[in-house]
Motif scaffolding. Structure first.
Motif, PDB file in Angstrom:
ATOM      1  N   ILE A  39     119.238  58.555 143.022  1.00 32.10           N
ATOM      2  CA  ILE A  39     120.399  58.966 144.210  1.00 32.10           C
ATOM      3  C   ILE A  39     121.672  59.175 143.740  1.00 32.10           C
ATOM      4  CG2 ILE A  39     121.517  58.407 146.432  1.00 32.10           C
ATOM      5  CD1 ILE A  39     118.585  59.606 146.613  1.00 32.10           C
ATOM      6  N   LYS A  40     122.163  58.222 142.960  1.00 33.15           N
ATOM      7  CA  LYS A  40     123.373  58.139 142.410  1.00 33.15           C
ATOM      8  C   LYS A  40     123.622  59.476 141.463  1.00 33.15           C
ATOM      9  CE  LYS A  40     123.715  53.179 142.571  1.00 33.15           C
ATOM     10  NZ  LYS A  40     123.777  51.767 141.753  1.00 33.15           N
ATOM     11  N   THR A  41     122.669  59.774 140.728  1.00 33.16           N
ATOM     12  CA  THR A  41     122.712  61.048 139.805  1.00 33.16           C
ATOM     13  C   THR A  41     122.718  62.116 140.756  1.00 33.16           C
ATOM     14  OG1 THR A  41     121.294  59.893 138.046  1.00 33.16           O
ATOM     15  CG2 THR A  41     121.460  62.462 137.992  1.00 33.16           C
ATOM     16  N   ARG A  42     122.214  62.392 141.677  1.00 32.44           N
ATOM     17  CA  ARG A  42     122.360  63.336 142.608  1.00 32.44           C
ATOM     18  C   ARG A  42     123.868  63.559 143.389  1.00 32.44           C
ATOM     19  NH1 ARG A  42     116.867  63.445 145.490  1.00 32.44           N
ATOM     20  NH2 ARG A  42     115.675  64.416 143.609  1.00 32.44           N
ATOM     21  N   VAL A  43     124.237  62.388 143.557  1.00 35.32           N
ATOM     22  CA  VAL A  43     125.505  62.313 144.263  1.00 35.32           C
ATOM     23  C   VAL A  43     126.757  62.810 143.151  1.00 35.32           C
ATOM     24  CG1 VAL A  43     127.506  60.683 144.979  1.00 35.32           C
ATOM     25  CG2 VAL A  43     124.929  60.380 145.982  1.00 35.32           C
ATOM     26  N   ARG A  44     126.644  62.255 142.190  1.00 33.07           N
ATOM     27  CA  ARG A  44     127.713  62.689 141.233  1.00 33.07           C
ATOM     28  C   ARG A  44     127.518  63.989 140.821  1.00 33.07           C
ATOM     29  NH1 ARG A  44     126.037  57.861 138.438  1.00 33.07           N
ATOM     30  NH2 ARG A  44     124.408  58.758 137.027  1.00 33.07           N
TER      31      ARG A  44
END
Length: 69
Positions: A39-44
């Motif tokens: 999720i953090k990777t997608r947000v970035r």
């Protein structure tokens, strides 16, 4: 309407819609059945594609763009 500089992948689009719904990352992680790191990777990635600094800026600019249209 606010558009990304680079098209979003289908999963990024799904994630973007959940962000716009105001869901926290933990809830998005559960709904999409992926890890918090994913999720953090997608947000970035989403923020990069829209050239935004954070999700608050992204959400505000998205809804402002709807008012202009």
């Amino acid at each position: 309407m606010l558009k990304p500089n680079i098209p979003l992948s289908p999963k990024e689009q799904e994630h973007f819609n959940l962000i716009l719904d105001g869901l926290p990352q933990q809830e998005i992680s559960k709904r999409m059945s992926v890890s918090k790191d994913t999720i953090k990777t997608r947000v970035r990635s989403i923020l990069f594609k829209f050239n935004k600094q954070n999700t608050t800026e992204l959400i505000c600019d998205f809804y402002k763009s709807l008012l202009k249209d």
